[in-house]
Design a protein around this motif. Structure first.
Motif, mmCIF file in Angstrom:
data_model
loop_
_atom_site.group_PDB
_atom_site.id
_atom_site.type_symbol
_atom_site.label_atom_id
_atom_site.label_comp_id
_atom_site.label_asym_id
_atom_site.label_seq_id
_atom_site.Cartn_x
_atom_site.Cartn_y
_atom_site.Cartn_z
ATOM 1 N N PRO A 8 38.075 58.486 43.155
ATOM 2 C CA PRO A 8 37.989 58.904 41.753
ATOM 3 C C PRO A 8 36.667 59.571 41.368
ATOM 4 N N ALA A 9 35.650 59.569 42.247
ATOM 5 C CA ALA A 9 34.348 60.163 41.918
ATOM 6 C C ALA A 9 34.220 61.608 42.382
ATOM 7 N N TYR A 10 35.187 62.116 43.143
ATOM 8 C CA TYR A 10 35.069 63.487 43.624
ATOM 9 C C TYR A 10 36.431 64.144 43.778
ATOM 10 N N VAL A 11 36.368 65.462 43.922
ATOM 11 C CA VAL A 11 37.527 66.294 44.207
ATOM 12 C C VAL A 11 37.241 66.970 45.545
ATOM 13 N N ILE A 12 38.193 66.937 46.441
ATOM 14 C CA ILE A 12 38.037 67.611 47.735
ATOM 15 C C ILE A 12 38.590 69.021 47.593
ATOM 16 N N ARG A 13 37.743 70.007 47.849
ATOM 17 C CA ARG A 13 38.159 71.397 47.686
ATOM 18 C C ARG A 13 39.301 71.757 48.623
ATOM 19 N N ASP A 14 39.173 71.453 49.894
ATOM 20 C CA ASP A 14 40.185 71.819 50.886
ATOM 21 C C ASP A 14 40.265 70.697 51.918
ATOM 22 N N PRO A 15 41.341 69.917 51.909
ATOM 23 C CA PRO A 15 41.458 68.804 52.862
ATOM 24 C C PRO A 15 41.341 69.233 54.323
ATOM 25 N N GLN A 16 41.665 70.475 54.642
ATOM 26 C CA GLN A 16 41.550 70.952 56.025
ATOM 27 C C GLN A 16 40.095 71.214 56.438
ATOM 28 N N ARG A 17 39.186 71.183 55.464
ATOM 29 C CA ARG A 17 37.765 71.376 55.758
ATOM 30 C C ARG A 17 36.971 70.111 55.409
ATOM 31 N N ALA A 18 37.668 68.978 55.378
ATOM 32 C CA ALA A 18 37.050 67.705 54.983
ATOM 33 C C ALA A 18 37.126 66.666 56.097
ATOM 34 N N TYR A 19 36.889 67.102 57.323
ATOM 35 C CA TYR A 19 36.886 66.207 58.478
ATOM 36 C C TYR A 19 35.455 65.965 58.930
ATOM 37 N N GLU A 33 31.336 55.429 46.091
ATOM 38 C CA GLU A 33 31.820 54.158 45.531
ATOM 39 C C GLU A 33 30.676 53.451 44.795
ATOM 40 N N ALA A 34 29.468 53.517 45.330
ATOM 41 C CA ALA A 34 28.306 52.912 44.667
ATOM 42 C C ALA A 34 28.055 53.566 43.310
ATOM 43 N N VAL A 35 28.152 54.904 43.255
ATOM 44 C CA VAL A 35 27.984 55.620 41.982
ATOM 45 C C VAL A 35 29.087 55.209 41.016
ATOM 46 N N PHE A 39 28.407 53.483 37.362
ATOM 47 C CA PHE A 39 28.610 54.272 36.145
ATOM 48 C C PHE A 39 30.054 54.289 35.648
ATOM 49 N N GLY A 40 30.991 53.778 36.427
ATOM 50 C CA GLY A 40 32.392 53.843 36.020
ATOM 51 C C GLY A 40 32.910 55.263 36.113
ATOM 52 N N HIS A 41 33.996 55.483 35.426
ATOM 53 C CA HIS A 41 34.583 56.824 35.449
ATOM 54 C C HIS A 41 33.655 57.787 34.726
ATOM 55 N N GLY A 42 33.385 58.876 35.344
ATOM 56 C CA GLY A 42 32.526 59.905 34.776
ATOM 57 C C GLY A 42 32.925 61.232 35.366
ATOM 58 N N PRO A 43 32.058 62.196 35.262
ATOM 59 C CA PRO A 43 32.396 63.490 35.849
ATOM 60 C C PRO A 43 32.517 63.358 37.367
ATOM 61 N N LYS A 44 33.405 64.146 37.916
ATOM 62 C CA LYS A 44 33.568 64.199 39.362
ATOM 63 C C LYS A 44 32.754 65.367 39.903
ATOM 64 N N VAL A 45 32.330 65.236 41.143
ATOM 65 C CA VAL A 45 31.709 66.364 41.829
ATOM 66 C C VAL A 45 32.717 66.914 42.831
ATOM 67 N N ARG A 98 22.912 59.794 37.818
ATOM 68 C CA ARG A 98 24.026 59.783 38.774
ATOM 69 C C ARG A 98 23.626 60.411 40.114
ATOM 70 N N GLN A 99 22.935 61.546 40.051
ATOM 71 C CA GLN A 99 22.549 62.216 41.288
ATOM 72 C C GLN A 99 21.643 61.333 42.120
ATOM 73 N N TRP A 100 20.673 60.678 41.470
ATOM 74 C CA TRP A 100 19.770 59.809 42.210
ATOM 75 C C TRP A 100 20.520 58.601 42.773
ATOM 76 N N ALA A 101 21.474 58.055 42.049
ATOM 77 C CA ALA A 101 22.242 56.916 42.558
ATOM 78 C C ALA A 101 22.950 57.280 43.860
ATOM 79 N N LEU A 102 23.509 58.476 43.910
ATOM 80 C CA LEU A 102 24.192 58.930 45.123
ATOM 81 C C LEU A 102 23.202 59.073 46.284
ATOM 82 N N LEU A 103 22.101 59.763 46.029
ATOM 83 C CA LEU A 103 21.123 59.992 47.088
ATOM 84 C C LEU A 103 20.425 58.702 47.511
ATOM 85 N N ARG A 104 20.101 57.880 46.557
ATOM 86 C CA ARG A 104 19.404 56.627 46.854
ATOM 87 C C ARG A 104 20.227 55.753 47.791
#
Length: 182
Positions: A8-19, A33-35, A39-45, A98-104
Motif C-alpha cells: 500500500p505504500a508504493y505503485v510498481i510502474r512495470d512488474p516485468q522490471r521489478a525483479y 512497511e516501516a514507513v 505514518f499510516g496511509h499516505g501518498p504512495k511513491v 517520510r523520506q528520511w523514515a524510508l532511508l533511515r
C-alpha cells in the motif's frame, strides 16, 4: 530472481522490471512497511525499475542488471492522486519525514551500499536525521552533505539527474559469494 510484491505504500510502474535478489525485494518491502507503520496511509511513491526477470541489460540504465539497484520517486508534501511522480522536487516540496523514515530504515541496518540523490536535497534530510538523534558519526557515514557534491564519502551522495528520484544500490548479501560490490 524475486518479483517485488505489491504494497500500500508504493505503485510498481512495470512488474516485468521489478525483479531483484531475494534480499533486495525483502529489504525494500520491509523499509516501505516501516514507513507505512509509522505514518499510516499516505501518498504512495513509484517504484520504477529494479531488474528484468533474468537480469542483464535493461534499456535506459547502465546499472539495474543484478537485482541490487532500484529507482524510487521521492515523497512530496503534496502528490496528485496520492501518488508521488517521477518529476523534479525542490527541498521545500520534499516530505522529509517520510523520506528520511524510508532511508533511515535501510541505513541503520547497513543495507544500502549507495543512495544517489541530488545534493540540493541532502540538506533537509541531514537536518531531519539530526532532529531524530543521528550521531555525528552516523551523519558522516550516511551523508555526503555538508562536504560538497564532489566529496567521495557518504552513503547518500550526489548524482546528476537525481532530483526526481532516489537510486538505491543494496549491499551484497552475506549469502552471495559471487556478488561483487562496485
Amino acid at each position: 530472481p524475486e518479483r517485488l510484491l505489491p504494497h500500500p505504500a508504493y505503485v510498481i510502474r512495470d512488474p516485468q522490471r521489478a525483479y531483484g535478489t531475494e534480499e533486495t525485494v525483502n529489504w525494500l518491502y520491509e523499509a516501505f512497511e516501516a514507513v507505512h507503520q509509522k505514518f499510516g496511509h499516505g501518498p504512495k511513491v513509484r517504484v520504477h525499475d529494479i531488474s528484468l526477470p533474468k537480469g542483464g541489460f535493461m534499456r535506459g540504465h547502465v546499472s539495474h542488471q543484478s537485482g541490487r539497484d532500484v529507482d524510487v520517486s521521492l515523497y512530496r508534501k503534496r502528490c496528485k492522486d496520492r501518488v508521488c511522480p517521477f518529476a523534479p522536487v525542490s527541498a521545500d516540496e520534499l516530505d522529509v519525514e517520510r523520506q528520511w523514515a524510508l532511508l533511515r530504515h535501510m541505513l541503520e541496518r547497513g543495507r544500502a551500499q549507495a543512495i544517489f540523490l541530488d545534493y540540493s536535497l541532502q540538506k533537509p534530510l541531514y537536518e531531519q536525521a539530526k532532529r531524530e538523534g543521528a550521531t555525528e558519526a552516523q551523519l558522516r557515514e550516511w551523508f555526503q552533505y555538508p562536504r560538497g557534491p564532489e566529496h567521495p564519502k557518504g552513503v547518500i551522495r550526489h548524482f546528476r539527474h537525481h532530483r526526481d528520484h532516489i537510486h538505491i544500490r543494496f549491499v551484497c548479501p552475506k549469502t552471495d559469494d559471487e556478488c561483487v560490490p562496485r
